[in-house]
Design a protein around this motif. Structure first.
Motif, PDB file in Angstrom:
ATOM      1  N   ASP A   6       6.943 -30.369  -4.995  1.00 59.53           N
ATOM      2  CA  ASP A   6       5.831 -30.723  -4.801  1.00 59.53           C
ATOM      3  C   ASP A   6       4.951 -29.445  -4.025  1.00 59.53           C
ATOM      4  OD1 ASP A   6       5.684 -32.978  -6.015  1.00 59.53           O
ATOM      5  OD2 ASP A   6       6.309 -34.109  -4.102  1.00 59.53           O
TER       6      ASP A   6
ATOM      7  N   ILE B 122       3.111 -26.163  -3.313  1.00 62.35           N
ATOM      8  CA  ILE B 122       1.910 -25.500  -4.044  1.00 62.35           C
ATOM      9  C   ILE B 122       1.739 -24.256  -3.343  1.00 62.35           C
ATOM     10  CG2 ILE B 122      -0.524 -25.856  -4.407  1.00 62.35           C
ATOM     11  CD1 ILE B 122       0.969 -28.007  -5.895  1.00 62.35           C
TER      12      ILE B 122
ATOM     13  N   GLU C 103      -1.294 -21.272  -3.535  1.00 63.39           N
ATOM     14  CA  GLU C 103      -2.623 -20.953  -4.047  1.00 63.39           C
ATOM     15  C   GLU C 103      -2.871 -19.800  -3.607  1.00 63.39           C
ATOM     16  OE1 GLU C 103      -4.741 -25.305  -3.411  1.00 63.39           O
ATOM     17  OE2 GLU C 103      -4.731 -24.070  -1.877  1.00 63.39           O
TER      18      GLU C 103
ATOM     19  N   LYS D  18       1.163 -25.280   0.504  1.00 61.60           N
ATOM     20  CA  LYS D  18       1.271 -26.351   0.754  1.00 61.60           C
ATOM     21  C   LYS D  18       2.685 -27.175   0.662  1.00 61.60           C
ATOM     22  CE  LYS D  18      -3.571 -26.965  -0.395  1.00 61.60           C
ATOM     23  NZ  LYS D  18      -4.438 -27.753  -1.189  1.00 61.60           N
TER      24      LYS D  18
ATOM     25  N   TYR E 253       5.460 -16.234  -6.018  1.00 66.03           N
ATOM     26  CA  TYR E 253       6.343 -17.405  -6.405  1.00 66.03           C
ATOM     27  C   TYR E 253       6.978 -17.729  -4.963  1.00 66.03           C
ATOM     28  CZ  TYR E 253       9.742 -14.039  -7.534  1.00 66.03           C
ATOM     29  OH  TYR E 253      10.563 -12.726  -7.484  1.00 66.03           O
TER      30      TYR E 253
ATOM     31  N   GLU F  29       8.667 -25.256 -10.492  1.00 63.96           N
ATOM     32  CA  GLU F  29       7.826 -26.367 -10.947  1.00 63.96           C
ATOM     33  C   GLU F  29       6.573 -25.836 -10.965  1.00 63.96           C
ATOM     34  OE1 GLU F  29       8.719 -29.526 -11.940  1.00 63.96           O
ATOM     35  OE2 GLU F  29      10.786 -29.217 -11.537  1.00 63.96           O
ATOM     36  N   PHE F  30       5.342 -26.634 -11.925  1.00 68.86           N
ATOM     37  CA  PHE F  30       4.223 -26.275 -11.632  1.00 68.86           C
ATOM     38  C   PHE F  30       3.478 -26.135 -10.546  1.00 68.86           C
ATOM     39  CE2 PHE F  30      -0.301 -27.027 -12.693  1.00 68.86           C
ATOM     40  CZ  PHE F  30      -0.486 -25.730 -13.402  1.00 68.86           C
ATOM     41  N   GLY F  31       2.663 -25.269 -10.250  1.00 68.52           N
ATOM     42  CA  GLY F  31       2.436 -25.213  -8.809  1.00 68.52           C
ATOM     43  C   GLY F  31       3.005 -24.102  -7.795  1.00 68.52           C
ATOM     44  N   ASN F  32       4.563 -24.081  -8.030  1.00 64.57           N
ATOM     45  CA  ASN F  32       5.138 -23.164  -7.329  1.00 64.57           C
ATOM     46  C   ASN F  32       5.175 -21.750  -7.383  1.00 64.57           C
ATOM     47  OD1 ASN F  32       8.268 -25.498  -7.905  1.00 64.57           O
ATOM     48  ND2 ASN F  32       6.733 -25.734  -6.672  1.00 64.57           N
ATOM     49  N   TYR F  33       4.341 -21.335  -8.284  1.00 74.98           N
ATOM     50  CA  TYR F  33       3.873 -20.083  -8.666  1.00 74.98           C
ATOM     51  C   TYR F  33       2.587 -19.706  -9.160  1.00 74.98           C
ATOM     52  CZ  TYR F  33       5.473 -21.655 -13.259  1.00 74.98           C
ATOM     53  OH  TYR F  33       5.651 -22.367 -14.508  1.00 74.98           O
ATOM     54  N   VAL F  34       2.155 -18.550  -8.974  1.00 74.21           N
ATOM     55  CA  VAL F  34       0.654 -18.098  -9.345  1.00 74.21           C
ATOM     56  C   VAL F  34       0.610 -16.827 -10.187  1.00 74.21           C
ATOM     57  CG1 VAL F  34      -0.108 -17.506  -6.947  1.00 74.21           C
ATOM     58  CG2 VAL F  34      -1.813 -18.563  -8.699  1.00 74.21           C
TER      59      VAL F  34
END
Length: 255
Positions: free
Chosen positions: A59, A61, A63, A85, A129, A140-145
């Motif tokens: 979970d 996140i 950003e 987060k 990441y 997981e989706f949200g762990n990296y940008v």
């Protein structure tokens, strides 16, 4: 005539061997080969495998507040700002907890969500990441940008909708001792391997190993020598994707 390379995969075993809770050794490929002259004096086996690993912070996140997409900066110090987060960023995890790659290079680690980088004129793609306690990228989706931006008088990258690679491990020029495993850890961004029917081809000298998931690959029993590692993101028909970051190369030394 070029020396024939024998890649007799006399044992291709897909094992499910318990290795502790949440981790199962899978996809073991044992290669009996003369891959290059540097391996001629080696033992007969080199092992590729991966673990079915459990995500530690699914979970979490990450950003990215700065740079904005295709934002322009003057050459010099460029500010980077992140918000994190559901992740113990201040809990004293071993090593760097946030890593960032610029234009497919080696990652740089940070223990602060705000920092600056001295950058020359050019167009950049940043991939940031979070990592776990082993230093492996969270997947997981949200762990990296990712984010594209520009420095100086330059143009944005041409629009490219294809997925691409980011390599966390190994670093270019990394040195390992005899008996150490080579870890290959990567992310696929802008797409999904299974949904987009893609594979990642890992080539170590003339040896080849194919992955349809982002699990870190471990390579054991490598003898001393210099190795060329290449990762390629390919379609079902074997055709490599066209993007500038669909293929990555690294050099590794075993001493």
């Amino acid at each position: 005539m070029k020396k024939s390379i024998m890649l007799t995969c006399s044992i291709i075993v897909f094992l499910v061997i318990s290795c502790g809770p949440g981790r199962e050794k899978q996809g073991e490929l044992v290669i009996h080969a003369e891959i290059m002259d540097s391996l001629a004096e080696a033992g007969p086996q080199i092992r590729f495998y991966y673990y079915e690993e459990k995500s530690e912070y699914p979970d979490a996140i990450l950003e990215m507040y700065s740079p904005l997409d295709n934002q322009k900066f003057k050459p010099g110090k460029v500010p980077f700002e992140f918000n994190i987060k559901n992740y113990p960023f201040d809990a004293g995890l071993r090593g760097f907890q946030l890593k960032m790659i610029l234009n497919g290079g080696d990652p740089v680690g940070y223990n602060s969500p705000m920092f600056q980088r001295e950058l020359k004129e050019g167009t950049y793609r940043a991939v940031a990441y979070l990592v776990d306690e082993e230093g492996l990228s969270l997947k997981e989706f949200g762990n990296y940008v990712d984010r594209d931006f520009m420095v100086g008088e330059t143009r944005a990258f041409p629009y490219q909708a294809e997925p691409y690679l980011a390599v966390n491990l190994p670093y270019n020029g990394q040195q390992l001792g005899i008996g150490e495993e080579l870890m290959v850890d990567f992310l696929v961004l802008g797409g999904d391997l299974k949904q987009d029917k893609l594979s990642v081809i890992l080539e170590l000298n003339e040896a080849r190993y194919e992955m349809d998931k982002m699990s870190p690959v471990r390579i054991a029993d490598l003898p001393s020598g210099e190795y060329s590692l290449r990762l390629r993101l390919v379609k079902q028909d074997g055709k490599e994707l066209d993007g500038p970051f669909s293929s990555m190369k690294r050099t590794i030394f075993i001493e």
